[in-house]
Design an enzyme around this catalytic site. Structure first.
Site, mmCIF file in Angstrom:
data_model
loop_
_atom_site.group_PDB
_atom_site.id
_atom_site.type_symbol
_atom_site.label_atom_id
_atom_site.label_comp_id
_atom_site.label_asym_id
_atom_site.label_seq_id
_atom_site.Cartn_x
_atom_site.Cartn_y
_atom_site.Cartn_z
ATOM 1 N N THR A 25 0.711 -1.246 0.000
ATOM 2 C CA THR A 25 0.000 0.000 0.000
ATOM 3 C C THR A 25 0.740 1.297 0.000
ATOM 4 O O THR A 25 1.545 1.575 0.866
ATOM 5 C CB THR A 25 -0.946 0.100 1.207
ATOM 6 O OG1 THR A 25 -1.738 -1.022 1.220
ATOM 7 C CG2 THR A 25 -1.781 1.333 1.121
ATOM 8 N N GLU A 85 12.577 1.276 -1.041
ATOM 9 C CA GLU A 85 13.383 0.251 -0.382
ATOM 10 C C GLU A 85 14.783 0.170 -0.972
ATOM 11 O O GLU A 85 14.955 -0.121 -2.148
ATOM 12 C CB GLU A 85 12.681 -1.099 -0.492
ATOM 13 C CG GLU A 85 11.400 -1.122 0.297
ATOM 14 C CD GLU A 85 10.594 -2.374 0.079
ATOM 15 O OE1 GLU A 85 10.061 -2.866 1.066
ATOM 16 O OE2 GLU A 85 10.522 -2.842 -1.055
ATOM 17 N N ASN A 135 13.587 -7.442 0.702
ATOM 18 C CA ASN A 135 12.451 -8.217 0.204
ATOM 19 C C ASN A 135 12.658 -9.717 0.272
ATOM 20 O O ASN A 135 11.719 -10.484 0.055
ATOM 21 C CB ASN A 135 12.117 -7.786 -1.226
ATOM 22 C CG ASN A 135 11.376 -6.469 -1.216
ATOM 23 O OD1 ASN A 135 10.264 -6.406 -0.710
ATOM 24 N ND2 ASN A 135 12.010 -5.428 -1.701
ATOM 25 N N SER A 146 8.641 -13.249 9.139
ATOM 26 C CA SER A 146 8.544 -13.293 10.601
ATOM 27 C C SER A 146 9.467 -12.271 11.230
ATOM 28 O O SER A 146 10.397 -11.804 10.592
ATOM 29 C CB SER A 146 8.904 -14.684 11.085
ATOM 30 O OG SER A 146 10.215 -15.012 10.686
#
Lengths: 412, 412
Positions: B192, B279, B407, B412
């Site tokens: 998003t 990123e 990525n 987790s």
């Protein structure tokens, strides 16, 4: 590190009647490496080709298109080191000069030679060095030259790529042997996928033209490493007629179906080898899309998944990251896709599990199953669109640190 | 490491008359972080929005579209942690339940609330925890809540993103403040892009609807980090009318032009901030395409260059790799592009050089100039197609080791 790919066994690369291959070191860009290949075709050979759609198509691609239109091709000339792309009018002149020189050495017309170049873009082709190397390459011509040719056309490939098959056509055994090199746009400015597939079948030119397009569509045009289409991509299908079969003249004949299946099998093997040797690849991924209204929308979905950097990095990490796969399907450009009907499976050669249905994660899916499957180096994402009967398959590799490392290295 | 981006100065984020914002820690996915934001709009506020085109659009996006069609929006409800995407019918019920709970707390109808979610895909929204957090968020409502809200909507963003401007409309000063978060599909399953831009101008609903589309097109729809379109992307434009200007009712009025320019300026600033915080980004790249027949073909060329992993890794390496840029232009999908007429410049804020013309490298171009320019963190590729008068600009960032690292990390 190629994924489940080994150097071809020279003993398994079968000569094709009517085809001889010779290689040499011409010093085109670097010394002490074989960088020039000549493929000689017997008289009466038929040749068909498909080429890059890139508007910056290289000079040799433009010359190939012209010469193919003239017919009667008798020789292929392939150099590595310099791609002769982005070189304007001087690049065309260089490609034509090389064809003329080889034609002169072999007693042909320049229009009977197809030129191919792969290597650095935007650099002039060193015509003098290339032409100086031609006598040695011609002197090296031999029927069992496939193994050496597979090596001489490599640029940044880590392994040579070659496949042979035999198939019965009528009373005759037809032999097919093909070689290929490097997918996508390769390490610093090294461009080009090249594929050459020769068989000794006799087949009508119009069927050969159809077959090269169909085989390319199902093989080289169904793979992706990084989504970049190079300036030099070429796939050439040769039929020498040396096997002595009755000429295949009808698309609905049993002979055509047999040859078609063998050609596609070899082409798919050559194309998959390129993906297995993709830059930095650690996983070989098959994206199989079914239930589409037409093949084109299945390909759209397959390529959306296969191109997604997020999917590719997740596969590198052996992460069964469903969200990324579903999101890629969702933005593939099928405006009326009903995601509630969609089903997705994740598999490897040992097992396959349903991972998504009803617009979200499948109730039966356990993350531990996904994690177990993802540890394998050969992975399949199967996507059922539930809209029709069409299908398409795309092959790709994952996206690793090494991809960035290889492509961020400076060219020097 | 964001590229030339800093945390907004709270003193420079101007309150917008008619807008109050409150945040709280609802513990939606992780404890001890603000993850719930309520934005209250005064009666009579007008709201317009554009949303993701992804077929896997999230439940809150579907609810937003319904509620916007009803009009009279008075509150926005934004949670991070869970995206409520790929959640089917239960996801829609969850989004509606949250709207109803906030409406009840604020004395509104559920249809007057717009819901937004960002975070993990395929996980159910924890409605109980979200609803339990609403009283604290409502109690926190204040006109100077923009700075805290910019932080509370972050997921993997490294910096909050907010921009304010003021503009004279007639005799009144109109204030615009906007906040945004994370581009593309973000770190493990975090989805998003969200953008919220409020102003206190009075403007007719149809003009506001036009303006939100135009501003999105020139800002959020002109950026890319990795080419992945998320399931939840939303951009909302609010006009409260609190500034007291005469309602803007004509697209050809001076007032509309002034407001339009300010809205676009803020939206572009918010969108560029997302790219600067992309990123692993180390470079901020502007791809400016001009001379196209229409804006769409300029965008195609811009996105082909901006999406190419080979171009992006070359920029990461500060490598002026022209071949990759030209090849990307060549495969952008303009079938009749004449590459001989094309010109390309490479620049930074200090200098710009012509690098390609006549289908290849410009004769005047020196590699040392390219290398010098590429060392800057702000780079421009200017492409002149020489086919017409249309233009388009796309902003992106480079592709680094850290992109893969971020990525490929397991969720987790």
């Amino acid at each position: 590190m190629a994924v489940n790919l080994a150097t071809p066994n020279p003993a398994e690369l079968l000569p094709v009647k009517g085809v001889r291959l010779g290689v040499t070191e011409a010093g085109i860009r670097k010394a002490n490496r074989r960088d020039l290949t000549v493929i000689e075709l017997s008289e009466g050979s038929r040749v068909a080709g498909v080429f890059t759609q890139n508007r910056f198509c290289a000079a040799p691609v433009q010359v190939c298109r012209q010469h193919l239109a003239g017919g009667a091709i008798r020789a292929l000339l392939i150099n590595t080191g310099v791609a002769n792309a982005g070189t304007g009018e001087p690049g065309l002149a260089a490609a034509n000069a090389c064809c003329a020189a080889l034609a002169s050495a072999m007693g042909l017309d320049a229009g009977q030679v197809l030129p191919f170049s792969t290597g650095v873009i935007l650099e002039p082709l060193p015509v003098d060095r290339l032409v100086a190397g031609l006598p040695a390459a011609v002197a090296d011509l031999r029927a069992d030259g496939w193994f050496d040719a597979a090596h001489a056309i490599m640029t940044t490939d880590t392994l040579a790529k070659a496949v042979s098959r035999q198939v019965r056509i009528g009373e005759r055994t037809v032999t097919l042997t093909g070689i290929s090199k490097g997918a996508g746009m390769i390490k610093p400015n090294m461009a080009t996928m090249l594929g050459f597939l020769a068989c000794d079948a006799a087949i009508a030119q119009d069927l050969l033209d159809d077959l090269v397009r169909e085989a390319a569509d199902l093989s080289f045009n169904s793979i992706t490493v990084d989504g970049d289409t190079s300036t030099n991509d070429s796939f050439i299908l040769i039929a020498t007629g040396g096997a002595g079969n009755a000429e295949i003249a009808a698309a609905d004949s049993e002979d055509y179906r047999a040859l078609r299946a063998a050609v596609i099998e070899v082409a798919v093997g050559l194309a998959q080898a390129i993906v297995r040797d993709g830059e930095g690849a650690t996983k070989f991924m098959t994206i199989a899309v079914e239930g589409g209204r037409d093949r084109e929308e299945c390909r759209k979905v397959g390529y959306a998944v296969a191109h997604s950097p997020l999917v590719k990095t997740a596969f590198f990490a052996s992460d069964p990251n469903l969200g990324r796969i579903l999101a890629a399907i969702g933005y593939a450009g099928i405006d009326d896709l009903d995601v509630a009907k969609l089903r997705v499976w994740l598999g490897n050669p040992d097992e396959s599990v349903l991972v998504a249905e009803h617009g979200g994660r499948a109730a039966s899916y356990l993350e531990e199953a996904g994690s177990r499957i993802m540890k394998h180096a050969e992975l399949t994402v199967r996507i059922a669109l539930a809209r029709g009967d069409a299908a398409a398959t795309v092959w790709t590799c994952d996206f690793s640190y090494d991809y960035v490392k290889i492509n961020a290295d400076y060219r020097s």
